[in-house]
Design an enzyme around this catalytic site. Structure first.
Site, PDB file in Angstrom:
ATOM      1  N   LYS A   1      53.282 -32.194  34.255  1.00 34.94           N
ATOM      2  CA  LYS A   1      52.285 -31.181  34.659  1.00 34.94           C
ATOM      3  C   LYS A   1      51.234 -31.836  35.553  1.00 34.94           C
ATOM      4  O   LYS A   1      50.833 -32.990  35.318  1.00 34.94           O
ATOM      5  CB  LYS A   1      51.652 -30.583  33.397  1.00 34.94           C
ATOM      6  CG  LYS A   1      50.785 -29.355  33.656  1.00 34.94           C
ATOM      7  CD  LYS A   1      50.301 -28.756  32.328  1.00 34.94           C
ATOM      8  CE  LYS A   1      49.434 -27.511  32.530  1.00 34.94           C
ATOM      9  NZ  LYS A   1      48.948 -26.941  31.254  1.00 34.94           N
TER      10      LYS A   1
ATOM     11  N   SER B   1      49.682 -21.923  30.788  1.00 31.22           N
ATOM     12  CA  SER B   1      49.497 -22.503  32.102  1.00 31.22           C
ATOM     13  C   SER B   1      50.576 -23.496  32.510  1.00 31.22           C
ATOM     14  O   SER B   1      50.690 -23.803  33.690  1.00 31.22           O
ATOM     15  CB  SER B   1      48.127 -23.181  32.165  1.00 31.22           C
ATOM     16  OG  SER B   1      48.074 -24.288  31.294  1.00 31.22           O
TER      17      SER B   1
ATOM     18  N   SER C   1      49.345 -23.014  26.124  1.00 32.23           N
ATOM     19  CA  SER C   1      49.938 -23.283  27.441  1.00 32.23           C
ATOM     20  C   SER C   1      51.239 -24.064  27.457  1.00 32.23           C
ATOM     21  O   SER C   1      51.880 -24.154  28.489  1.00 32.23           O
ATOM     22  CB  SER C   1      48.929 -24.005  28.320  1.00 32.23           C
ATOM     23  OG  SER C   1      48.051 -23.062  28.867  1.00 32.23           O
TER      24      SER C   1
HETATM   25  N1  GLN Z   1      46.262 -18.837  28.260  1.00 37.10           N
HETATM   26  C1  GLN Z   1      45.202 -19.581  27.644  1.00 37.10           C
HETATM   27  C2  GLN Z   1      44.002 -19.590  28.529  1.00 37.10           C
HETATM   28  O1  GLN Z   1      44.058 -19.019  29.560  1.00 37.10           O
HETATM   29  C3  GLN Z   1      45.662 -20.950  27.282  1.00 37.10           C
HETATM   30  C4  GLN Z   1      45.474 -21.980  28.321  1.00 37.10           C
HETATM   31  C5  GLN Z   1      45.934 -23.331  27.905  1.00 37.10           C
HETATM   32  O2  GLN Z   1      46.474 -23.525  26.825  1.00 37.10           O
HETATM   33  N2  GLN Z   1      45.670 -24.312  28.765  1.00 37.10           N
HETATM   34  O3  GLN Z   1      43.006 -20.165  28.216  1.00 37.10           O
END
Ligand code: GLN
Length: 477
Positions: free
Chosen positions: A79, A154, A178
Protein backbone atom coordinates in the site's frame (compact mmCIF):
# COMPACT_ATOMS: atom_id res chain seq x y z
CA UNK A 1 6.83 -25.66 -15.41
CA UNK A 2 4.00 -23.36 -16.39
CA UNK A 3 3.07 -20.99 -13.57
CA UNK A 4 -0.66 -20.97 -12.84
CA UNK A 5 -1.13 -17.62 -11.11
CA UNK A 6 -4.83 -18.21 -10.50
CA UNK A 7 -4.40 -21.18 -8.17
CA UNK A 8 -1.04 -20.33 -6.63
CA UNK A 9 -0.68 -19.62 -2.90
CA UNK A 10 2.37 -18.51 -0.94
CA UNK A 11 2.81 -21.96 0.56
CA UNK A 12 2.64 -23.63 -2.87
CA UNK A 13 4.88 -21.10 -4.58
CA UNK A 14 7.50 -21.54 -1.86
CA UNK A 15 7.41 -25.30 -2.46
CA UNK A 16 7.93 -24.87 -6.21
CA UNK A 17 10.75 -22.38 -5.70
CA UNK A 18 12.50 -24.77 -3.36
CA UNK A 19 12.18 -27.68 -5.79
CA UNK A 20 13.39 -25.49 -8.63
CA UNK A 21 10.18 -25.90 -10.69
CA UNK A 22 10.55 -22.22 -11.48
CA UNK A 23 12.81 -19.43 -10.23
CA UNK A 24 11.89 -16.32 -8.27
CA UNK A 25 12.78 -14.32 -11.39
CA UNK A 26 10.29 -16.39 -13.46
CA UNK A 27 7.63 -15.90 -10.81
CA UNK A 28 8.24 -12.17 -10.50
CA UNK A 29 8.16 -11.72 -14.27
CA UNK A 30 4.89 -13.63 -14.49
CA UNK A 31 3.33 -11.38 -11.84
CA UNK A 32 4.73 -8.18 -13.33
CA UNK A 33 3.32 -9.11 -16.75
CA UNK A 34 -0.10 -9.99 -15.39
CA UNK A 35 -0.17 -6.90 -13.14
CA UNK A 36 0.74 -4.60 -16.05
CA UNK A 37 -1.90 -6.21 -18.27
CA UNK A 38 -4.75 -6.06 -15.74
CA UNK A 39 -3.77 -2.71 -14.29
CA UNK A 40 -4.94 -0.88 -17.41
CA UNK A 41 -8.51 -1.68 -16.38
CA UNK A 42 -8.26 -2.08 -12.62
CA UNK A 43 -5.70 0.57 -11.54
CA UNK A 44 -4.67 -1.44 -8.50
CA UNK A 45 -1.08 -0.23 -8.78
CA UNK A 46 0.09 3.37 -8.86
CA UNK A 47 3.52 2.12 -9.93
CA UNK A 48 5.27 -1.15 -10.74
CA UNK A 49 8.89 -1.20 -9.59
CA UNK A 50 11.91 -1.56 -11.91
CA UNK A 51 13.96 -3.12 -9.13
CA UNK A 52 11.62 -6.09 -8.55
CA UNK A 53 13.66 -8.37 -10.82
CA UNK A 54 16.87 -7.55 -8.92
CA UNK A 55 15.16 -8.49 -5.67
CA UNK A 56 13.99 -11.74 -7.28
CA UNK A 57 17.58 -12.49 -8.37
CA UNK A 58 18.76 -12.02 -4.80
CA UNK A 59 15.98 -14.32 -3.59
CA UNK A 60 17.04 -16.99 -6.11
CA UNK A 61 20.53 -16.82 -4.66
CA UNK A 62 19.15 -17.23 -1.11
CA UNK A 63 17.07 -20.20 -2.27
CA UNK A 64 20.06 -21.87 -3.99
CA UNK A 65 22.16 -21.48 -0.88
CA UNK A 66 19.43 -23.16 1.15
CA UNK A 67 19.04 -20.07 3.36
CA UNK A 68 15.56 -19.13 2.23
CA UNK A 69 12.45 -18.92 4.37
CA UNK A 70 8.91 -19.34 3.10
CA UNK A 71 8.62 -15.76 1.79
CA UNK A 72 11.83 -15.78 -0.27
CA UNK A 73 11.00 -14.84 -3.85
CA UNK A 74 7.30 -14.24 -3.11
CA UNK A 75 5.97 -11.20 -5.05
CA UNK A 76 3.79 -8.74 -3.15
CA UNK A 77 2.07 -5.36 -3.45
CA UNK A 78 2.59 -2.65 -0.83
CA UNK A 79 0.00 0.00 0.00
CA UNK A 80 1.25 3.44 -0.94
CA UNK A 81 1.33 4.63 2.70
CA UNK A 82 4.08 2.19 3.78
CA UNK A 83 7.65 3.43 3.28
CA UNK A 84 10.05 1.53 1.02
CA UNK A 85 13.47 3.21 0.97
CA UNK A 86 14.18 5.02 -2.29
CA UNK A 87 10.63 4.64 -3.60
CA UNK A 88 7.84 7.18 -3.70
CA UNK A 89 5.30 6.90 -0.88
CA UNK A 90 2.47 9.29 -1.71
CA UNK A 91 -0.45 7.94 0.36
CA UNK A 92 -2.32 8.63 -2.91
CA UNK A 93 -2.16 12.35 -2.14
CA UNK A 94 -1.02 15.29 -4.25
CA UNK A 95 0.71 16.67 -1.20
CA UNK A 96 3.17 13.74 -1.22
CA UNK A 97 3.20 13.15 -4.97
CA UNK A 98 6.98 13.25 -5.34
CA UNK A 99 7.95 12.24 -1.81
CA UNK A 100 10.59 9.50 -1.67
CA UNK A 101 11.01 7.41 1.46
CA UNK A 102 14.40 7.79 3.11
CA UNK A 103 14.06 4.59 5.14
CA UNK A 104 12.22 1.26 5.21
CA UNK A 105 9.17 0.78 7.41
CA UNK A 106 9.73 -2.00 9.96
CA UNK A 107 7.35 -4.32 8.09
CA UNK A 108 9.33 -3.66 4.90
CA UNK A 109 12.69 -4.45 6.49
CA UNK A 110 11.20 -7.63 7.91
CA UNK A 111 9.80 -8.71 4.54
CA UNK A 112 12.99 -7.66 2.76
CA UNK A 113 15.00 -9.76 5.22
CA UNK A 114 12.70 -12.69 4.45
CA UNK A 115 13.40 -12.28 0.72
CA UNK A 116 9.95 -11.07 -0.37
CA UNK A 117 9.82 -9.19 -3.70
CA UNK A 118 8.06 -5.81 -3.79
CA UNK A 119 6.23 -5.47 -7.10
CA UNK A 120 4.89 -1.98 -6.65
CA UNK A 121 2.81 0.61 -4.83
CA UNK A 122 -0.88 -0.18 -4.39
CA UNK A 123 -3.55 2.48 -4.81
CA UNK A 124 -5.62 3.67 -1.84
CA UNK A 125 -7.94 6.40 -0.62
CA UNK A 126 -5.93 9.54 0.11
CA UNK A 127 -4.16 9.07 3.46
CA UNK A 128 -6.36 5.96 3.94
CA UNK A 129 -9.52 8.05 4.38
CA UNK A 130 -12.37 6.34 2.62
CA UNK A 131 -14.09 3.07 1.88
CA UNK A 132 -13.92 2.81 -1.91
CA UNK A 133 -10.49 4.04 -3.15
CA UNK A 134 -12.43 6.75 -4.99
CA UNK A 135 -10.61 9.31 -2.83
CA UNK A 136 -7.24 8.54 -4.44
CA UNK A 137 -5.72 11.63 -6.07
CA UNK A 138 -4.51 9.33 -8.87
CA UNK A 139 -7.71 7.68 -10.09
CA UNK A 140 -9.93 5.09 -8.47
CA UNK A 141 -9.35 1.32 -8.34
CA UNK A 142 -11.98 -0.86 -9.99
CA UNK A 143 -13.25 -4.18 -8.70
CA UNK A 144 -11.75 -7.09 -10.67
CA UNK A 145 -15.09 -8.95 -10.35
CA UNK A 146 -17.06 -6.12 -11.96
CA UNK A 147 -15.28 -3.10 -13.40
CA UNK A 148 -18.35 -0.90 -12.87
CA UNK A 149 -17.96 -1.36 -9.10
CA UNK A 150 -15.48 -0.18 -6.47
CA UNK A 151 -12.77 -2.39 -4.99
CA UNK A 152 -13.54 -1.11 -1.49
CA UNK A 153 -11.15 0.94 0.55
CA UNK A 154 -9.01 2.35 1.69
CA UNK A 155 -6.69 -0.56 0.77
CA UNK A 156 -8.60 -1.13 -2.50
CA UNK A 157 -5.42 -1.34 -4.58
CA UNK A 158 -3.91 -3.98 -2.28
CA UNK A 159 -7.05 -6.15 -2.35
CA UNK A 160 -7.57 -5.75 -6.11
CA UNK A 161 -3.90 -6.54 -6.81
CA UNK A 162 -4.28 -9.92 -5.08
CA UNK A 163 -7.73 -10.59 -6.59
CA UNK A 164 -6.56 -9.87 -10.16
CA UNK A 165 -3.53 -12.20 -9.76
CA UNK A 166 -1.25 -9.19 -9.78
CA UNK A 167 0.47 -10.20 -6.52
CA UNK A 168 0.65 -13.26 -4.31
CA UNK A 169 -0.09 -11.13 -1.26
CA UNK A 170 -0.35 -7.49 -0.29
CA UNK A 171 0.07 -5.28 2.73
CA UNK A 172 -2.67 -2.86 3.67
CA UNK A 173 -3.42 -0.65 6.64
CA UNK A 174 -6.61 -0.69 8.68
CA UNK A 175 -7.83 2.22 10.81
CA UNK A 176 -11.55 1.46 10.66
CA UNK A 177 -11.84 -1.46 8.24
CA UNK A 178 -9.52 -0.59 5.38
CA UNK A 179 -8.02 -4.07 5.11
CA UNK A 180 -11.15 -6.09 5.81
CA UNK A 181 -13.78 -4.27 3.74
CA UNK A 182 -11.80 -4.24 0.44
CA UNK A 183 -10.82 -7.88 1.12
CA UNK A 184 -14.52 -8.69 1.42
CA UNK A 185 -15.36 -6.78 -1.80
CA UNK A 186 -12.58 -8.51 -3.73
CA UNK A 187 -13.08 -12.08 -2.48
CA UNK A 188 -9.79 -12.34 -0.59
CA UNK A 189 -8.69 -12.70 3.05
CA UNK A 190 -7.79 -9.60 5.09
CA UNK A 191 -6.41 -9.46 8.63
CA UNK A 192 -6.40 -6.47 10.99
CA UNK A 193 -4.00 -7.64 13.71
CA UNK A 194 -4.25 -6.85 17.43
CA UNK A 195 -3.26 -3.23 18.06
CA UNK A 196 0.49 -3.31 18.69
CA UNK A 197 1.09 -6.73 17.12
CA UNK A 198 2.68 -5.14 14.05
CA UNK A 199 4.96 -2.11 14.16
CA UNK A 200 3.59 1.08 12.64
CA UNK A 201 7.07 2.55 12.20
CA UNK A 202 7.26 3.80 8.63
CA UNK A 203 3.51 3.67 8.00
CA UNK A 204 2.07 7.08 7.17
CA UNK A 205 -0.20 7.73 10.16
CA UNK A 206 -3.93 8.33 9.90
CA UNK A 207 -5.37 7.69 13.39
CA UNK A 208 -2.48 6.55 15.55
CA UNK A 209 -4.52 4.80 18.26
CA UNK A 210 -6.42 2.85 15.57
CA UNK A 211 -3.92 2.12 12.75
CA UNK A 212 -2.52 -1.37 12.13
CA UNK A 213 -0.72 -2.87 9.13
CA UNK A 214 -1.87 -6.31 8.02
CA UNK A 215 -1.88 -8.84 5.18
CA UNK A 216 -4.31 -9.36 2.30
CA UNK A 217 -4.01 -12.87 0.85
CA UNK A 218 -5.86 -15.57 -1.05
CA UNK A 219 -6.00 -18.04 1.83
CA UNK A 220 -6.11 -17.89 5.63
CA UNK A 221 -2.91 -19.97 5.78
CA UNK A 222 -1.15 -17.32 3.70
CA UNK A 223 -2.41 -14.55 6.01
CA UNK A 224 -0.90 -16.48 8.90
CA UNK A 225 2.45 -16.80 7.10
CA UNK A 226 2.65 -13.06 6.41
CA UNK A 227 1.40 -12.12 9.88
CA UNK A 228 4.16 -14.23 11.49
CA UNK A 229 6.74 -12.53 9.30
CA UNK A 230 5.73 -8.96 10.10
CA UNK A 231 4.65 -9.03 13.74
CA UNK A 232 6.85 -8.45 16.79
CA UNK A 233 8.16 -5.92 19.26
CA UNK A 234 9.90 -2.93 17.75
CA UNK A 235 11.89 -0.35 19.70
CA UNK A 236 10.73 2.23 17.14
CA UNK A 237 7.05 1.79 17.97
CA UNK A 238 6.43 1.96 21.71
CA UNK A 239 2.95 0.42 21.36
CA UNK A 240 4.23 -2.90 19.98
CA UNK A 241 3.76 -6.06 22.02
CA UNK A 242 6.26 -8.88 22.52
CA UNK A 243 6.43 -12.55 21.67
CA UNK A 244 4.98 -13.87 24.93
CA UNK A 245 1.46 -13.05 23.72
CA UNK A 246 1.96 -15.25 20.70
CA UNK A 247 3.14 -18.39 22.46
CA UNK A 248 -0.36 -19.28 23.67
CA UNK A 249 -2.42 -21.83 21.72
CA UNK A 250 -5.63 -20.76 19.98
CA UNK A 251 -8.67 -20.72 22.22
CA UNK A 252 -11.87 -22.70 21.81
CA UNK A 253 -14.70 -22.97 19.37
CA UNK A 254 -17.56 -20.86 20.66
CA UNK A 255 -18.74 -18.14 18.28
CA UNK A 256 -20.88 -15.29 19.59
CA UNK A 257 -23.38 -13.50 17.35
CA UNK A 258 -24.65 -10.02 18.31
CA UNK A 259 -28.01 -10.56 16.60
CA UNK A 260 -29.42 -7.33 18.01
CA UNK A 261 -26.90 -5.46 15.83
CA UNK A 262 -27.59 -7.35 12.60
CA UNK A 263 -31.20 -6.39 11.99
CA UNK A 264 -30.60 -3.01 10.39
CA UNK A 265 -32.34 -2.02 7.18
CA UNK A 266 -29.06 -1.07 5.56
CA UNK A 267 -27.88 -4.68 5.42
CA UNK A 268 -28.23 -6.32 2.02
CA UNK A 269 -30.24 -9.56 2.17
CA UNK A 270 -27.57 -11.40 0.15
CA UNK A 271 -25.07 -10.57 2.90
CA UNK A 272 -27.29 -12.04 5.63
CA UNK A 273 -27.96 -15.17 3.55
CA UNK A 274 -24.24 -15.84 3.11
CA UNK A 275 -23.67 -15.06 6.78
CA UNK A 276 -26.29 -17.57 7.95
CA UNK A 277 -24.90 -20.20 5.58
CA UNK A 278 -21.42 -19.66 7.04
CA UNK A 279 -22.77 -20.08 10.58
CA UNK A 280 -24.41 -23.37 9.56
CA UNK A 281 -21.12 -24.51 8.12
CA UNK A 282 -19.31 -23.59 11.35
CA UNK A 283 -21.85 -25.71 13.27
CA UNK A 284 -21.13 -28.67 10.97
CA UNK A 285 -17.47 -28.26 11.80
CA UNK A 286 -18.01 -28.52 15.53
CA UNK A 287 -18.29 -24.85 16.44
CA UNK A 288 -20.92 -23.73 18.93
CA UNK A 289 -22.98 -20.70 17.94
CA UNK A 290 -24.29 -18.54 20.76
CA UNK A 291 -26.22 -15.28 20.80
CA UNK A 292 -24.53 -12.44 22.68
CA UNK A 293 -25.29 -8.83 23.54
CA UNK A 294 -22.89 -5.94 23.08
CA UNK A 295 -24.92 -3.13 24.67
CA UNK A 296 -22.91 -0.18 23.36
CA UNK A 297 -21.91 -1.43 19.92
CA UNK A 298 -24.47 0.89 18.32
CA UNK A 299 -22.29 3.84 19.33
CA UNK A 300 -19.15 2.48 17.67
CA UNK A 301 -19.59 4.26 14.34
CA UNK A 302 -20.30 7.73 15.80
CA UNK A 303 -17.48 7.29 18.33
CA UNK A 304 -15.09 6.36 15.52
CA UNK A 305 -16.16 9.37 13.46
CA UNK A 306 -15.35 11.68 16.38
CA UNK A 307 -12.06 10.15 17.53
CA UNK A 308 -10.60 9.28 14.11
CA UNK A 309 -10.89 12.84 12.68
CA UNK A 310 -9.38 14.22 15.91
CA UNK A 311 -6.32 12.04 15.38
CA UNK A 312 -6.34 12.73 11.64
CA UNK A 313 -6.30 16.50 12.20
CA UNK A 314 -3.24 16.17 14.39
CA UNK A 315 -1.43 13.72 12.08
CA UNK A 316 -2.09 15.89 9.01
CA UNK A 317 -0.51 18.93 10.69
CA UNK A 318 2.95 17.76 9.63
CA UNK A 319 2.21 18.44 5.95
CA UNK A 320 3.22 22.07 6.04
CA UNK A 321 4.93 22.44 2.68
CA UNK A 322 8.32 22.60 4.37
CA UNK A 323 9.16 19.16 5.67
CA UNK A 324 7.61 16.80 3.11
CA UNK A 325 6.45 16.82 -0.48
CA UNK A 326 4.55 19.64 -2.11
CA UNK A 327 5.40 23.30 -1.53
CA UNK A 328 3.24 26.13 -2.88
CA UNK A 329 4.34 29.76 -2.57
CA UNK A 330 2.03 32.26 -0.94
CA UNK A 331 2.52 35.88 0.10
CA UNK A 332 4.42 34.97 3.26
CA UNK A 333 5.32 31.99 5.43
CA UNK A 334 1.84 31.48 6.85
CA UNK A 335 0.31 31.88 3.44
CA UNK A 336 2.67 29.20 2.02
CA UNK A 337 1.08 26.88 4.51
CA UNK A 338 -2.47 27.69 3.35
CA UNK A 339 -1.54 27.46 -0.32
CA UNK A 340 0.25 24.13 0.09
CA UNK A 341 -2.49 22.47 2.11
CA UNK A 342 -5.23 24.00 -0.01
CA UNK A 343 -3.68 22.64 -3.21
CA UNK A 344 -2.31 19.38 -1.80
CA UNK A 345 -5.16 17.86 0.20
CA UNK A 346 -8.31 16.40 -1.34
CA UNK A 347 -11.87 17.06 -0.23
CA UNK A 348 -12.28 14.16 2.20
CA UNK A 349 -8.99 14.89 3.96
CA UNK A 350 -10.02 18.53 4.38
CA UNK A 351 -13.43 17.50 5.71
CA UNK A 352 -11.81 15.33 8.38
CA UNK A 353 -9.28 17.99 9.38
CA UNK A 354 -12.21 20.39 9.88
CA UNK A 355 -14.21 17.84 11.90
CA UNK A 356 -11.16 16.89 13.94
CA UNK A 357 -10.13 20.40 14.85
CA UNK A 358 -13.74 21.12 15.76
CA UNK A 359 -14.07 18.21 18.21
CA UNK A 360 -10.70 19.11 19.73
CA UNK A 361 -11.42 22.83 20.04
CA UNK A 362 -11.53 24.11 23.63
CA UNK A 363 -15.28 24.76 23.59
CA UNK A 364 -16.23 21.29 22.33
CA UNK A 365 -13.44 19.06 23.62
CA UNK A 366 -15.47 17.79 26.59
CA UNK A 367 -18.72 17.48 24.68
CA UNK A 368 -17.27 15.43 21.80
CA UNK A 369 -13.71 14.18 22.18
CA UNK A 370 -13.82 13.30 25.88
CA UNK A 371 -17.26 11.74 25.69
CA UNK A 372 -16.34 9.69 22.66
CA UNK A 373 -13.28 8.45 24.52
CA UNK A 374 -15.43 7.43 27.48
CA UNK A 375 -17.82 5.53 25.21
CA UNK A 376 -14.85 3.90 23.46
CA UNK A 377 -13.92 2.44 26.83
CA UNK A 378 -17.49 1.19 27.37
CA UNK A 379 -17.49 -0.54 23.99
CA UNK A 380 -14.18 -2.19 24.82
CA UNK A 381 -15.58 -3.37 28.16
CA UNK A 382 -18.55 -4.93 26.33
CA UNK A 383 -16.19 -6.99 24.18
CA UNK A 384 -13.92 -7.98 27.06
CA UNK A 385 -16.97 -9.14 28.99
CA UNK A 386 -18.24 -11.18 26.02
CA UNK A 387 -14.79 -12.81 25.75
CA UNK A 388 -14.33 -13.31 29.51
CA UNK A 389 -13.29 -16.94 30.13
CA UNK A 390 -14.29 -16.80 33.80
CA UNK A 391 -17.85 -15.98 32.84
CA UNK A 392 -18.09 -18.63 30.16
CA UNK A 393 -17.48 -16.10 27.42
CA UNK A 394 -17.25 -16.81 23.70
CA UNK A 395 -13.96 -17.26 21.81
CA UNK A 396 -14.92 -15.46 18.62
CA UNK A 397 -17.52 -12.95 17.50
CA UNK A 398 -18.92 -13.14 13.99
CA UNK A 399 -20.65 -10.45 11.91
CA UNK A 400 -20.69 -9.67 8.21
CA UNK A 401 -17.62 -7.63 7.20
CA UNK A 402 -19.62 -5.03 5.31
CA UNK A 403 -23.36 -4.37 4.96
CA UNK A 404 -23.31 -4.94 1.19
CA UNK A 405 -21.21 -6.41 -1.59
CA UNK A 406 -19.14 -3.99 -3.71
CA UNK A 407 -21.24 -0.97 -4.69
CA UNK A 408 -21.25 0.92 -7.97
CA UNK A 409 -18.58 3.49 -8.74
CA UNK A 410 -19.96 6.91 -7.83
CA UNK A 411 -22.89 5.48 -5.84
CA UNK A 412 -21.70 6.86 -2.50
CA UNK A 413 -18.95 9.24 -3.58
CA UNK A 414 -21.01 12.38 -3.04
CA UNK A 415 -22.67 11.18 0.18
CA UNK A 416 -20.11 10.90 2.98
CA UNK A 417 -22.66 9.58 5.48
CA UNK A 418 -23.57 6.67 3.19
CA UNK A 419 -19.87 5.94 2.76
CA UNK A 420 -19.24 6.06 6.54
CA UNK A 421 -22.04 3.52 7.11
CA UNK A 422 -19.92 0.99 5.20
CA UNK A 423 -17.73 0.81 8.32
CA UNK A 424 -20.48 -0.17 10.73
CA UNK A 425 -19.11 -3.67 11.43
CA UNK A 426 -15.39 -2.99 11.12
CA UNK A 427 -14.63 0.06 13.32
CA UNK A 428 -15.16 -1.81 16.61
CA UNK A 429 -12.00 -3.89 16.15
CA UNK A 430 -9.98 -0.69 15.83
CA UNK A 431 -11.67 1.06 18.75
CA UNK A 432 -11.05 -1.97 20.99
CA UNK A 433 -7.66 -3.00 19.55
CA UNK A 434 -8.99 -6.53 19.00
CA UNK A 435 -7.79 -8.62 16.03
CA UNK A 436 -10.30 -9.28 13.24
CA UNK A 437 -10.23 -11.10 9.94
CA UNK A 438 -12.45 -11.05 6.85
CA UNK A 439 -12.83 -14.33 4.98
CA UNK A 440 -14.87 -14.93 1.81
CA UNK A 441 -18.19 -16.59 2.69
CA UNK A 442 -20.22 -16.54 -0.51
CA UNK A 443 -21.32 -14.46 -3.46
CA UNK A 444 -24.31 -12.38 -4.50
CA UNK A 445 -25.56 -12.12 -8.07
CA UNK A 446 -25.91 -8.47 -9.06
CA UNK A 447 -26.42 -7.41 -12.68
CA UNK A 448 -25.37 -10.86 -13.82
CA UNK A 449 -22.07 -10.80 -11.95
CA UNK A 450 -21.15 -12.91 -8.90
CA UNK A 451 -19.85 -10.48 -6.27
CA UNK A 452 -17.89 -11.72 -3.24
CA UNK A 453 -19.18 -11.38 0.33
CA UNK A 454 -17.02 -11.46 3.47
CA UNK A 455 -17.55 -12.76 6.99
CA UNK A 456 -15.76 -11.02 9.85
CA UNK A 457 -14.44 -12.81 12.91
CA UNK A 458 -13.11 -10.93 15.95
CA UNK A 459 -11.07 -12.61 18.71
CA UNK A 460 -9.41 -11.80 22.05
CA UNK A 461 -6.34 -9.55 22.09
CA UNK A 462 -3.38 -11.54 20.79
CA UNK A 463 -5.54 -14.47 19.73
CA UNK A 464 -5.01 -14.25 15.96
CA UNK A 465 -4.53 -18.03 16.21
CA UNK A 466 -8.27 -18.42 16.88
CA UNK A 467 -9.05 -16.34 13.78
CA UNK A 468 -6.75 -18.49 11.67
CA UNK A 469 -8.12 -21.81 12.86
CA UNK A 470 -11.76 -20.74 12.41
CA UNK A 471 -10.99 -19.13 9.04
CA UNK A 472 -9.27 -22.28 7.81
CA UNK A 473 -12.18 -24.39 9.05
CA UNK A 474 -14.64 -22.25 7.10
CA UNK A 475 -12.60 -22.25 3.88
CA UNK A 476 -11.73 -25.93 4.24
CA UNK A 477 -7.97 -25.29 4.30
N1 GLN B 1 -13.54 3.61 5.77
C1 GLN B 1 -12.98 4.06 7.01
C2 GLN B 1 -12.71 5.52 6.96
O1 GLN B 1 -12.99 6.11 5.97
C3 GLN B 1 -11.76 3.26 7.35
C4 GLN B 1 -10.49 3.81 6.84
C5 GLN B 1 -9.30 2.99 7.22
O2 GLN B 1 -9.41 1.94 7.83
N2 GLN B 1 -8.12 3.51 6.88
O3 GLN B 1 -12.23 6.10 7.88
Amino acid sequence: MKIDLKSLTIAEAAGHLKKGDFSAVDLTKAYLDEAARKNKDVNAYLELFDDAIDAAKAADKQIKEGKAGILAGIPCAIKDNILIKGHIASAASKILEGYRASYDATVISKLRGAGAVFLGRANMDEFAMGGSTENSAFGLTKNPYDLSRVAGGSSGGSAAAVAMDGALFALGTDTGGSIRQPASFCGVVGLKPTYGAVSRYGAIAMGSSLDQIGPITKTVSDAEIVFRAIRGKDARDGTTIGDATYKKPASGKVIGIPRHFLGGEGIDSSVMESFEAALASFKDKGYEIREITLPNIGYALPVYYVLMPAEVSSNMARYDGVRFGLHADGRDGIDDYFETRGAGFGKEVKRRILLGTYVLSSGYYDAYYNRANAVRRMITEDFLKAFDRDRGGVDLIATPTAPSPAFKIGEKASDPMAMYLEDIFTVTANLTGLPAISVPCGTAMKDGKALPIGLQLTARHGDEAALFSAGKALLGE
